[in-house]
Design an enzyme around this catalytic site. Structure first.
Site, short mmCIF file in Angstrom:
data_model
loop_
_atom_site.label_atom_id
_atom_site.label_comp_id
_atom_site.label_asym_id
_atom_site.label_seq_id
_atom_site.Cartn_x
_atom_site.Cartn_y
_atom_site.Cartn_z
N ASP A 72 0.82 -1.21 0.00
CA ASP A 72 0.00 0.00 0.00
C ASP A 72 0.86 1.26 0.00
O ASP A 72 0.49 2.27 -0.60
CB ASP A 72 -0.92 0.01 1.22
CG ASP A 72 -2.09 -0.95 1.07
OD1 ASP A 72 -2.34 -1.42 -0.06
OD2 ASP A 72 -2.77 -1.23 2.08
N GLU A 126 -5.00 10.28 4.25
CA GLU A 126 -5.30 11.23 5.30
C GLU A 126 -4.30 12.38 5.32
O GLU A 126 -3.24 12.33 4.68
CB GLU A 126 -5.32 10.56 6.68
CG GLU A 126 -3.96 10.25 7.27
CD GLU A 126 -3.31 9.01 6.72
OE1 GLU A 126 -2.13 9.11 6.29
OE2 GLU A 126 -3.94 7.94 6.72
N ASP A 142 -2.73 16.11 21.13
CA ASP A 142 -1.54 15.84 20.33
C ASP A 142 -1.70 16.25 18.86
O ASP A 142 -0.73 16.60 18.20
CB ASP A 142 -1.19 14.35 20.38
CG ASP A 142 -0.54 13.95 21.70
OD1 ASP A 142 -0.33 14.85 22.54
OD2 ASP A 142 -0.25 12.75 21.89
N SER A 155 -6.39 3.56 13.76
CA SER A 155 -5.51 3.33 14.90
C SER A 155 -5.73 4.33 16.02
O SER A 155 -5.36 4.07 17.17
CB SER A 155 -4.04 3.35 14.45
OG SER A 155 -3.63 4.67 14.14
N ALA A 176 -5.37 11.98 20.92
CA ALA A 176 -5.09 12.21 22.33
C ALA A 176 -5.56 13.59 22.79
O ALA A 176 -4.78 14.41 23.27
CB ALA A 176 -3.59 12.04 22.61
#
Length: 270
Positions: A45, A123, A150, A166, A185
């Site tokens: 990928d 993304e 974050d 994730s 986060a």
């Protein structure tokens, strides 16, 4: 038909690419580097992501085919031991394709009058290197939240299975014309509050992120896995791109089968 064979530097990929190139030439195909009609990537990928950005300027007239030399990926429908079958499919090509939405990333840098545009297949992220990231998030020109954490990730439906997943984002079917915002986060307490959940935005809406100008030199933006040149960022606008990526649909695995194969494994039968 003009075909490009695009591969990574892995020894197995190099051998498979050379074998595929010979097979294509033997069947009368023209193997080129510039202005191809089809780009066949050999690797994984990540290799297809690299090829996408290499040929992003001709998306309106090129289709992609992915060959994997490891485990089956999300953008790779063929394995390196199926090259004969792939070439046979190319001989029967009828120009059919399946296309997926892309992410338009419009960035305003400090000191620039015009915006700089990028396209992402998976993304784009915005993070701060040395401290908590502070940024205002607007949806369709309305303030949605003031973010602290974050970073933030905006993904396409196909990219929803990558970094987005994730960090707790939802998996979206690529037929959905939507983009997704996921927090990385985030800080949530009595003083600072965010939604702290993924947001799916319709194709006629857009997301604007305004990082705290006091720390603008410390932000890092990525487009897919590539880091853009480090420059002070004043604003980023995300929306569904007008362009789409097209895959030659010789043998395209059903999306949910692909998800199951990648993340769950062998199906359990009762």
């Amino acid at each position: 038909m003009r075909i490009t064979v695009f591969h990574n530097s892995n020894a197995k990929s190099v051998r498979a690419a050379a074998d595929l190139t010979n097979k294509l030439k033997q069947q009368g195909f023209t193997v080129v580097k510039d202005d191809p009609e089809i780009v066949i990537t050999v690797g994984g990928d990540g290799t297809l992501l690299s090829a996408f950005h290499e040929y992003v300027h001709i998306l309106d007239r090129v289709r992609f085919v992915g060959v994997h030399t490891g485990h089956l990926g999300f953008y790779t429908d063929w394995r390196d031991y199926e090259l004969d079958e792939l070439v046979a499919s190319l001989k029967r090509d009828d120009n059919e394709k399946i296309s997926y939405p892309l992410l338009d990333v419009s960035v305003r840098y400090a000191g620039d009058n015009a915006s700089t545009h990028y396209l992402a297949l998976n993304e784009s992220t915005l993070k701060r290197l040395s401290a908590t990231m502070v940024a205002d998030v607007y949806i369709r020109d309305e303030l949605f939240e003031s973010f602290r954490g974050d970073g933030l990730c905006v993904s396409t439906p196909t990219g929803s299975t990558a970094y987005n997943k994730s960090i707790g984002g939802a998996v979206l079917h690529p037929r959905l014309e939507a983009i997704q915002l996921a927090e990385i986060a985030s800080i949530n307490n009595r003083v600072f509050r965010t939604l702290s959940a993924p947001i799916v935005v319709a194709k006629d809406e857009w997301i604007d992120i305004y990082p705290d100008p006091k720390a603008k030199d410390d932000y890092v933006m990525t487009v897919d896995r590539f880091m853009t040149k480090k420059r002070p960022i004043t604003a980023i606008r995300y929306r569904i791109a007008k362009q789409r990526i097209a895959f030659a649909s010789y043998r395209h695995m059903h999306f949910w089968n692909r998800v199951e194969d990648a993340f769950i494994g062998e199906k359990q039968h009762k």
